[in-house]
Design an enzyme around this catalytic site. Structure first.
Site, PDB file in Angstrom:
ATOM      1  N   ASP A 182       0.899  -0.965  -0.117  1.00 27.23           N
ATOM      2  CA  ASP A 182      -0.165  -0.105  -0.025  1.00 27.23           C
ATOM      3  C   ASP A 182       0.750   1.108   0.054  1.00 27.23           C
ATOM      4  OD1 ASP A 182      -1.712   2.135   0.742  1.00 27.23           O
ATOM      5  OD2 ASP A 182      -3.111   0.951   1.320  1.00 27.23           O
ATOM      6  N   THR A 241     -12.029  -9.361  -3.837  1.00 22.52           N
ATOM      7  CA  THR A 241     -13.353  -8.854  -3.235  1.00 22.52           C
ATOM      8  C   THR A 241     -13.264  -7.325  -3.431  1.00 22.52           C
ATOM      9  OG1 THR A 241     -12.343  -8.921  -1.023  1.00 22.52           O
ATOM     10  CG2 THR A 241     -13.587 -10.832  -1.779  1.00 22.52           C
ATOM     11  N   ARG A 243     -12.485  -4.771  -6.681  1.00 25.05           N
ATOM     12  CA  ARG A 243     -13.382  -4.119  -7.776  1.00 25.05           C
ATOM     13  C   ARG A 243     -12.573  -4.923  -9.264  1.00 25.05           C
ATOM     14  NH1 ARG A 243     -16.492  -2.552  -4.878  1.00 25.05           N
ATOM     15  NH2 ARG A 243     -17.635  -0.501  -4.678  1.00 25.05           N
ATOM     16  N   ASP A 266     -15.081 -12.324  -6.520  1.00 28.05           N
ATOM     17  CA  ASP A 266     -16.496 -12.000  -5.999  1.00 28.05           C
ATOM     18  C   ASP A 266     -17.084 -10.854  -6.972  1.00 28.05           C
ATOM     19  OD1 ASP A 266     -18.720 -11.723  -4.103  1.00 28.05           O
ATOM     20  OD2 ASP A 266     -17.862  -9.829  -3.430  1.00 28.05           O
ATOM     21  N   GLU A 271     -20.161  -6.605 -14.531  1.00 31.96           N
ATOM     22  CA  GLU A 271     -20.996  -7.509 -13.610  1.00 31.96           C
ATOM     23  C   GLU A 271     -22.478  -7.471 -14.108  1.00 31.96           C
ATOM     24  OE1 GLU A 271     -20.538  -6.271  -9.451  1.00 31.96           O
ATOM     25  OE2 GLU A 271     -18.618  -6.898  -9.333  1.00 31.96           O
TER      26      GLU A 271
END
Length: 332
Positions: A182, A241, A243, A266, A271
């Site tokens: 990060d 999970t 984007r 996910d 989508e």
């Protein structure tokens, strides 16, 4: 404390799914609560009508931006609380210009995302997806040798935002090494979480499980591409999970066809994926319908969180989920 006029703009559909009567009763302690009883998502005109004279607005999925058309009707508005995740759909320049505070239930959603990612990691390392299939077909011991535990493996967490941080916290219960990438969080902060800060390439090449928790911003677009996916270890597990836009799907399909990786997805882009998308047929893909954050009873966690934020605001305490709207460029 003067009683507040509190207005819920979201459709009754979302209010009923997110808030139970206990949550609503907690909110009513602090003033008059106006609930939108309409079934469909509010139009800008309907939102403006409902917002008349509001001191506090509560929004959720399907609400229009809080622009001048809405804000002109509620000059005393002090805060907008978003009973959902990202506040980007409701934030407008007018909201920023008028200094109206904004809060989100992202933390409540992030817990569900982290818990889902942990569950996917455990089940995938155990090879349960394939073993369940084999067992149904009468193969009791087939591929048992591929079972791994969440023990003495390395988990890479991409993004130390709310969901990433909660996953790191959950992983402290296991004897695993946790690597974190990060660029917005310093080494000392990540060390304080019980993890190691590394660059992306080192995380990908060194992790048995890679879980994506980065925001969807221009800098993260297709960050998982042919080059970066190629760095991942043989038999590594990729969990997304976050984007779908963070993954180059063609490149991922190419790696999956080699049999090198297992992917738990996910989210996809778009989508849902088209009916003939390889994600639907490849044997090493676990494809889910975007359920990681909150579904059904999990949505009540958002209601409880927002009720607490109302209480904190009403008595002058700092909010837990206040958003600095000047930093939207780096937020999910």
């Amino acid at each position: 404390m003067n009683p507040l006029k509190i207005v819920m703009l979201q459709s009754r559909h979302f209010t009923d799914r997110i808030f139970n009567e206990a949550h609503l009763s907690r909110i009513r302690q602090f003033g008059e609560l106006i609930v939108n009883d309409s079934v469909g998502n509010p139009t800008p005109e309907r939102a403006a009508e409902l917002a008349e004279g509001a001191d506090m607005i509560i929004t959720s999925w399907g609400c229009p931006p809080l622009d001048a058309q809405v804000l002109d009707r509620c000059p005393k508005l002090g805060i907008a609380l978003h009973a959902a995740g990202t506040v980007k759909p409701i934030v407008s320049p007018a909201l920023q210009e008028r200094g109206i505070r904004v809060g989100t239930a992202n933390e409540a959603l992030a817990r569900g995302v982290a818990e889902t990612a942990l569950g996917l990691a455990i089940v995938s390392l155990k090879n349960m997806w394939q073993l369940a299939r084999n067992t149904r077909e009468g193969e009791w011991d087939k591929q048992r040798e591929r079972v791994r535990e969440l023990y003495e493996v390395t988990v890479g967490v991409i993004g130390a935002g709310l969901s990433g941080r909660h996953l790191i916290k959950l992983l402290q219960a296991f004897e695993v090494r946790v690597l974190v990438y990060d660029p917005f969080v310093n080494e000392a902060a990540i060390a304080g979480m019980g993890a190691e800060k590394v660059e992306l390439d080192a995380l990908l090449s060194g992790s048995d499980v890679v879980s994506i928790h980065a925001p969807s911003i221009p800098e993260t677009e297709r960050m998982m591409n042919a080059r970066t996916l190629g760095l991942m270890k043989e038999d590594a597990i990729l969990i997304n999970t976050a984007r779908g836009s963070l993954v180059d799907e063609e490149a991922l399909v190419a790696e999956l066809r080699k049999g090198r990786l297992w992917a738990c997805l996910d989210v996809t882009d778009p989508e849902p994926p088209c009916a003939d998308h390889p994600f639907r047929s490849l044997p090493n893909v676990t494809l889910l319908p975007h359920i990681a954050g909150a579904e059904n009873n999990g949505l009540r966690r958002i209601g409880a969180y927002i009720a607490t934020e109302v209480e904190r605001y009403a008595v002058g305490k700092p909010l837990q989920g206040e958003v600095d709207v000047t930093q939207l460029f780096r937020l999910a």
